[in-house]
Enzyme design. Structure first.
Site, PDB file in Angstrom:
ATOM      1  N   HIS A 112      54.215  43.491  41.743  1.00 17.93           N
ATOM      2  CA  HIS A 112      53.547  42.196  41.634  1.00 17.93           C
ATOM      3  C   HIS A 112      52.283  42.271  40.778  1.00 17.93           C
ATOM      4  O   HIS A 112      51.585  41.280  40.627  1.00 17.93           O
ATOM      5  CB  HIS A 112      53.204  41.706  43.055  1.00 17.93           C
ATOM      6  CG  HIS A 112      52.870  40.261  43.151  1.00 17.93           C
ATOM      7  ND1 HIS A 112      51.620  39.809  43.521  1.00 17.93           N
ATOM      8  CD2 HIS A 112      53.619  39.143  42.934  1.00 17.93           C
ATOM      9  CE1 HIS A 112      51.610  38.493  43.534  1.00 17.93           C
ATOM     10  NE2 HIS A 112      52.809  38.052  43.176  1.00 17.93           N
ATOM     11  N   LYS A 114      49.656  42.388  37.588  1.00 22.91           N
ATOM     12  CA  LYS A 114      49.532  41.756  36.273  1.00 22.91           C
ATOM     13  C   LYS A 114      48.421  42.490  35.524  1.00 22.91           C
ATOM     14  O   LYS A 114      47.232  42.243  35.762  1.00 22.91           O
ATOM     15  CB  LYS A 114      49.197  40.269  36.371  1.00 22.91           C
ATOM     16  CG  LYS A 114      50.324  39.413  36.936  1.00 22.91           C
ATOM     17  CD  LYS A 114      50.256  39.281  38.432  1.00 22.91           C
ATOM     18  CE  LYS A 114      51.322  38.310  38.932  1.00 22.91           C
ATOM     19  NZ  LYS A 114      51.337  38.236  40.411  1.00 22.91           N
ATOM     20  N   ASP A 119      44.959  49.661  23.546  1.00 21.76           N
ATOM     21  CA  ASP A 119      44.336  50.818  22.890  1.00 21.76           C
ATOM     22  C   ASP A 119      43.485  51.655  23.832  1.00 21.76           C
ATOM     23  O   ASP A 119      42.625  52.421  23.388  1.00 21.76           O
ATOM     24  CB  ASP A 119      43.467  50.358  21.704  1.00 21.76           C
ATOM     25  CG  ASP A 119      44.290  49.783  20.564  1.00 21.76           C
ATOM     26  OD1 ASP A 119      45.492  50.131  20.475  1.00 21.76           O
ATOM     27  OD2 ASP A 119      43.752  48.982  19.780  1.00 21.76           O
ATOM     28  N   HIS A 310      46.980  29.339  42.701  1.00 24.30           N
ATOM     29  CA  HIS A 310      47.668  30.623  42.561  1.00 24.30           C
ATOM     30  C   HIS A 310      46.672  31.779  42.464  1.00 24.30           C
ATOM     31  O   HIS A 310      47.054  32.934  42.296  1.00 24.30           O
ATOM     32  CB  HIS A 310      48.560  30.607  41.304  1.00 24.30           C
ATOM     33  CG  HIS A 310      49.589  31.688  41.270  1.00 24.30           C
ATOM     34  ND1 HIS A 310      49.481  32.814  40.475  1.00 24.30           N
ATOM     35  CD2 HIS A 310      50.756  31.820  41.942  1.00 24.30           C
ATOM     36  CE1 HIS A 310      50.536  33.588  40.641  1.00 24.30           C
ATOM     37  NE2 HIS A 310      51.335  33.011  41.520  1.00 24.30           N
ATOM     38  N   LYS A 312      43.707  34.661  43.265  1.00 20.56           N
ATOM     39  CA  LYS A 312      43.464  35.708  44.261  1.00 20.56           C
ATOM     40  C   LYS A 312      42.096  36.311  43.950  1.00 20.56           C
ATOM     41  O   LYS A 312      41.984  37.410  43.401  1.00 20.56           O
ATOM     42  CB  LYS A 312      44.541  36.794  44.207  1.00 20.56           C
ATOM     43  CG  LYS A 312      46.002  36.254  44.266  1.00 20.56           C
ATOM     44  CD  LYS A 312      46.595  36.091  42.911  1.00 20.56           C
ATOM     45  CE  LYS A 312      48.092  35.874  42.894  1.00 20.56           C
ATOM     46  NZ  LYS A 312      48.653  34.847  43.727  1.00 20.56           N
ATOM     47  N   ASP A 317      28.041  37.409  48.990  1.00 21.56           N
ATOM     48  CA  ASP A 317      26.609  37.420  48.698  1.00 21.56           C
ATOM     49  C   ASP A 317      26.380  37.153  47.209  1.00 21.56           C
ATOM     50  O   ASP A 317      27.032  36.293  46.626  1.00 21.56           O
ATOM     51  CB  ASP A 317      25.966  38.713  49.191  1.00 21.56           C
ATOM     52  CG  ASP A 317      25.911  38.761  50.726  1.00 21.56           C
ATOM     53  OD1 ASP A 317      26.035  37.692  51.343  1.00 21.56           O
ATOM     54  OD2 ASP A 317      25.756  39.853  51.288  1.00 21.56           O
TER      55      ASP A 317
END
Length: 436
Positions: A112, A114, A119, A310, A312, A317
């Site tokens: 899952h 991404k 380089d 969608h 996450k 603080d």
């Protein structure tokens, strides 16, 4: 998992309008190497734009490795893949699986993450897949999401991680029964596996680029089963002023819920931004089952209603923040392979905090006790079962099918007309647009 590393710079990228042009421009400017991992890659206008950027880089001699998940990206055509492989792009499918009466059977323990690394000097980590539903012009179902562009020494650790993942996936495939059968049945497949050496091009370590300290945190099913959740718990436990968590799929374990309630009760301003216009209705239903438990402790809940959330991400603080692929639900916390960056930097915290505040003020509905319609008796019964489910599901997750993650070449570049294997064919047929 990397140690805490200082000297980094993070740039927040919100939604596909900011993320895709920046990633594609960096791929187009790559000089030596591109490594990309994604759960979903669709053959739509976003997938085609990525396809074009990769082809352009490959024709200049850039070494390119792409890994897509066999469950999340099942609809890539022969033409889409063969154009890449003929240009020298190495396309890997993570755990392709057979279908049963047209249904995909490889649901659990998906890749899952991404991640993009250019380089060995620049990286992207976040929650955006390569699909048109991350753009506003997709309509009411367009997703709200976040990623970061990273420069600095932490990129060296991310670069090493993606190459270890490539090498481990190939080893597992070669050691599997299917891999041994492929070797015996096809000397071409065996030659391909040997020719696809995965060593990165030689290059210098990433130089300092800013003031931010960061740690690259992953979740797997072997050595790092709860690292991302643990960093969330630590941040919540030490917070003294404010915590904002924006998470699309929210059904965390008992320990994480307990830390949120304890923080709110000691006076910390704890806010959750969850889905109010869900892409899958059961997501909102599952999260709402926790609302009474959280509201009673003083946690504030906001539902984002403009379109499906969608993201996450979280802030704590005035310094701590995290961005990545991990939801706070059983799949992400106990089964899937995930990757987040955890950041200590006041400037980045301020930017992400401002974006989340804007979301709460202009796109969210705050949920209060009056919005919850159910009897107190049912709430008591439900709370009893929820308590035991949330307390035990990390252990129960271990009972689900486990396997050594493996990577399968999507198509032999030497023969674009060759027939691919059954497993590979299953990995490139028929998409399910409801996949998270």
């Amino acid at each position: 998992m990397s140690p805490w590393i200082s000297g980094n710079q993070f740039r927040l990228l919100e939604n596909g309008e900011e993320y895709f042009p920046r990633v594609f421009a960096c791929i187009a400017a790559a000089e030596r190497e591109v490594v990309l991992e994604t759960f979903i890659l669709f053959d739509d206008k976003v997938g085609q734009a990525l396809h074009a950027a990769l082809l352009q880089a490959a024709t200049r001699g850039v070494q390119i490795d792409i890994t897509v998940d066999g469950y999340g990206s099942p609809d890539l055509s022969h033409e889409f893949i063969s154009a890449l492989t003929q240009a020298g792009v190495r396309v890997h499918v993570f755990d392709p699986g057979p279908r049963l009466w047209g249904w995909r059977t490889n649901l659990f323990r998906r890749m899952h993450r991404k991640i993009v690394v250019i380089d060995g000097q620049r990286a992207f980590v976040g929650g955006l897949n390569y699909s048109a539903d991350h753009l506003a012009d997709f309509g009411p179902a367009a997703k709200q999401d976040y990623a970061v562009e990273i420069e600095g020494p932490i990129v060296t650790f991310i670069h090493a991680f993606v190459h270890r993942a490539l090498a481990a996936g190939q080893r597992n495939a070669q050691d599997s029964l299917a891999g041994r059968l492929r070797e015996r049945l096809s000397s071409r497949a065996h030659s391909l596996a040997r020719s696809w050496g995965l060593a990165p091009p030689s290059q210098a370590a990433a130089a300092p680029a800013g003031e931010a300290a960061a740690i690259f945190v992953t979740r797997d099913n072997r050595e790092h089963t709860n690292d991302i959740e643990r960093h969330y718990r630590i941040a919540i436990r030490v917070a003294r002023q404010r915590i904002v968590i924006a998470n699309a799929y929210f059904f965390p374990g008992y320990r994480l819920l307990k830390e949120m309630r304890k923080a709110a009760r000691r006076g910390v301003d704890v806010r959750l931004i969850l889905q109010g216009a869900p892409d899958m209705p059961f997501v909102k239903t599952a999260a709402s089952m926790l609302y009474h438990h959280l509201l009673e402790a003083g946690v504030q809940i906001y539902e984002y209603c403009e379109r499906p959330l969608h993201g996450k991400v979280a802030v704590a603080d005035d310094e701590w923040a995290t961005v990545g692929s991990s939801n706070l639900d059983p799949l992400s916390l106990s089964l899937n392979l995930e990757a987040n960056v955890v950041i200590r930097d006041r400037a980045f915290n301020q930017v992400l905090s401002a974006r989340l505040d804007h979301l709460m003020q202009h796109g969210c509905k705050q949920i209060g006790p009056g919005d919850l319609q159910e009897s107190s008796g049912w709430r008591i019964v439900r709370s009893f079962f929820l308590f035991h489910l949330l307390r035990r599901y990390p252990a129960w997750a271990g009972w689900l099918p486990a396997h050594a993650p493996r990577l399968t070449p999507a198509l032999a570049p030497a023969d674009p007309t060759a027939h691919i294997s059954t497993a590979q064919a299953d990995a490139v047929h028929r998409a399910d647009p409801t996949t998270p």
